[in-house]
Design a protein around this motif. Structure first.
Motif, short mmCIF file in Angstrom:
data_model
loop_
_atom_site.label_atom_id
_atom_site.label_comp_id
_atom_site.label_asym_id
_atom_site.label_seq_id
_atom_site.Cartn_x
_atom_site.Cartn_y
_atom_site.Cartn_z
N ASP A 160 43.93 42.89 57.29
CA ASP A 160 42.54 42.27 58.15
C ASP A 160 43.60 43.16 59.29
OD1 ASP A 160 45.27 41.00 58.88
OD2 ASP A 160 44.11 39.50 59.39
N GLN A 161 43.37 43.81 59.37
CA GLN A 161 43.53 44.61 61.26
C GLN A 161 43.06 46.27 60.69
OE1 GLN A 161 43.89 42.61 64.28
NE2 GLN A 161 43.28 41.56 62.88
N TRP A 162 42.53 46.26 59.85
CA TRP A 162 42.33 47.71 59.63
C TRP A 162 40.96 48.36 60.22
CZ3 TRP A 162 43.75 52.24 57.53
CH2 TRP A 162 42.74 53.59 57.98
N ALA A 163 40.71 48.54 60.70
CA ALA A 163 39.77 49.78 61.93
C ALA A 163 39.73 50.82 61.06
CB ALA A 163 39.79 49.63 62.89
N ALA A 164 38.05 51.68 60.93
CA ALA A 164 37.24 53.07 60.40
C ALA A 164 37.80 53.91 61.11
CB ALA A 164 36.14 52.79 60.19
N ALA A 165 38.73 53.50 62.49
CA ALA A 165 38.97 54.79 63.48
C ALA A 165 40.67 55.27 63.06
CB ALA A 165 38.63 54.56 64.95
N LEU A 166 41.17 53.83 62.25
CA LEU A 166 42.36 54.36 61.57
C LEU A 166 42.40 55.44 60.89
CD1 LEU A 166 43.95 51.12 61.53
CD2 LEU A 166 44.56 52.52 63.14
N ILE B 101 44.73 57.75 57.33
CA ILE B 101 46.77 58.05 56.85
C ILE B 101 47.66 58.15 57.46
CG2 ILE B 101 47.64 58.32 54.96
CD1 ILE B 101 45.31 56.90 53.94
N ARG B 102 47.28 59.51 58.63
CA ARG B 102 48.69 59.76 59.17
C ARG B 102 48.38 58.61 60.33
NH1 ARG B 102 47.65 60.87 64.30
NH2 ARG B 102 50.18 61.79 65.41
N THR B 103 48.26 57.40 61.05
CA THR B 103 48.53 56.33 61.48
C THR B 103 49.37 55.74 61.02
OG1 THR B 103 46.40 55.63 61.33
CG2 THR B 103 46.57 57.10 63.37
N VAL B 104 49.02 55.55 60.00
CA VAL B 104 48.85 54.75 59.04
C VAL B 104 50.76 54.43 59.14
CG1 VAL B 104 49.50 53.02 56.73
CG2 VAL B 104 46.91 53.39 58.11
N LEU B 105 51.38 55.66 58.22
CA LEU B 105 52.22 56.44 58.12
C LEU B 105 53.00 56.35 59.17
CD1 LEU B 105 51.98 59.23 55.15
CD2 LEU B 105 52.80 57.25 54.96
N LEU B 106 52.54 56.64 60.34
CA LEU B 106 52.85 56.50 61.20
C LEU B 106 53.77 55.35 61.98
CD1 LEU B 106 51.73 59.14 63.94
CD2 LEU B 106 53.75 59.34 62.71
N SER B 107 52.21 53.83 61.60
CA SER B 107 53.11 52.50 61.39
C SER B 107 54.23 52.40 60.65
CB SER B 107 51.74 52.03 61.33
OG SER B 107 50.71 52.52 62.82
N LEU B 108 54.18 52.56 59.40
CA LEU B 108 54.88 53.03 58.63
C LEU B 108 56.52 52.44 58.84
CD1 LEU B 108 53.23 53.31 55.18
CD2 LEU B 108 54.38 50.95 56.57
N GLN B 109 56.97 53.72 59.68
CA GLN B 109 57.92 54.81 59.68
C GLN B 109 58.47 53.68 61.49
OE1 GLN B 109 56.93 58.84 61.44
NE2 GLN B 109 59.07 59.19 60.35
N ALA B 110 57.11 53.03 62.39
CA ALA B 110 57.83 52.35 63.09
C ALA B 110 58.22 51.81 62.72
CB ALA B 110 56.36 52.05 64.29
N LEU B 111 57.40 50.67 61.73
CA LEU B 111 58.02 49.66 60.83
C LEU B 111 59.60 49.45 60.64
CD1 LEU B 111 57.22 46.86 60.24
CD2 LEU B 111 56.57 47.47 57.66
N LEU B 112 59.60 50.96 59.71
CA LEU B 112 61.30 50.53 59.56
C LEU B 112 62.08 50.60 60.67
CD1 LEU B 112 60.91 53.52 57.15
CD2 LEU B 112 61.17 51.50 57.36
N ALA B 113 61.99 50.74 61.58
CA ALA B 113 62.64 51.06 62.89
C ALA B 113 62.52 49.98 63.50
CB ALA B 113 61.91 52.62 64.01
N ALA B 114 61.65 48.97 63.46
CA ALA B 114 61.72 48.06 63.93
C ALA B 114 60.54 46.40 62.89
CB ALA B 114 60.87 47.49 64.95
N ALA B 115 61.34 45.79 62.12
CA ALA B 115 61.63 45.25 61.13
C ALA B 115 61.09 43.96 61.88
CB ALA B 115 61.94 44.56 59.91
N GLU B 116 59.85 43.17 61.07
CA GLU B 116 59.53 41.88 61.65
C GLU B 116 59.94 40.59 60.66
OE1 GLU B 116 55.26 41.56 62.50
OE2 GLU B 116 55.33 44.01 63.84
#
Length: 204
Positions: free
Chosen positions: A98-104, A106-121
């Motif tokens: 639900d937080q997707w925006a057209a300005a995002l 694939i690169r920003t998503v992959l970088l966000s996934l890398q960040a998620l690997l470093a900081a799980a929720e």
């Protein structure tokens, strides 16, 4: 609409190649069979995490309504992480929902996934079993995540120095007792905090 999607993806692929992460092979995107709507993403595990040294592949499906709707992504490399299903590779990440925006991109998503690997929720999990281990026995979670990274995400020539002989012995024992394959044994043990008796019971 599909035309807009393919034009946008072509531009993104050209841009990704120019960024530092691509030069360092930290992230990459490639087409499957020449299709701009069917991609494979790769991210490397961040330093100082259980995923360090791993290369994780993602299936990326681009909808014809992109960039107004998010891409569909899942990990195809098996991973032990609270926000990623250890079974299907499904991802719990707000910008893919639900937080997707057209300005995002694939690169920003992959970088966000890398960040998620470093900081799980772990309080917003995709995999409740992993999240429970993460919160209740963090050291064992780290060892298990390292083990999965070593087995599923590390290059062949790099596996041996990361192997966990205690885990390997338990997997071999469970396979012998239950006649299951290696992955089934690994899942049962990982899900039961590497307790051989409980893992055996879970498979009966």
């Amino acid at each position: 609409m599909a035309n807009i999607a393919t034009q946008r993806i072509q531009r993104e692929l050209n841009e990704v190649a120019k960024f530092d992460e691509a030069q360092k092979k930290a992230i990459s995107i490639e087409m499957v069979n020449g299709s701009l709507l069917d991609l494979i993403g790769k991210i490397t595990g961040p330093p100082d995490t259980p995923y360090e040294g791993g290369i994780f592949n993602l299936e990326i499906k681009i909808p014809s309504t992109y960039p107004f709707n998010p891409p569909k992504m899942r990990f195809t490399t098996k991973i032990w992480h609270p926000n990623i299903s250890s079974v299907t590779g499904a991802i719990c990440l707000d910008i893919l929902q639900d937080q997707w925006a057209a300005a995002l991109t694939i690169r920003t998503v992959l970088l966000s996934l890398q960040a998620l690997l470093a900081a799980a929720e772990p309080d917003d999990p995709q995999d409740a079993v992993v999240a429970k281990q993460y919160k209740e026995n963090h050291e064992l979670f780290v060892q298990t995540a390292k083990h999965w990274t070593s087995v599923y995400a590390r290059p062949e020539n790099d596996k041996e120095k990361w192997s966990n002989h205690d885990f390997d012995a338990k997997i071999a024992k469970l396979r012998e007792v239950m006649g299951c394959d290696e992955h089934q044994a690994r899942v049962a043990l990982s899900s039961n905090n590497w307790d051989l008796d409980r893992a055996t019971q879970s498979m009966l």
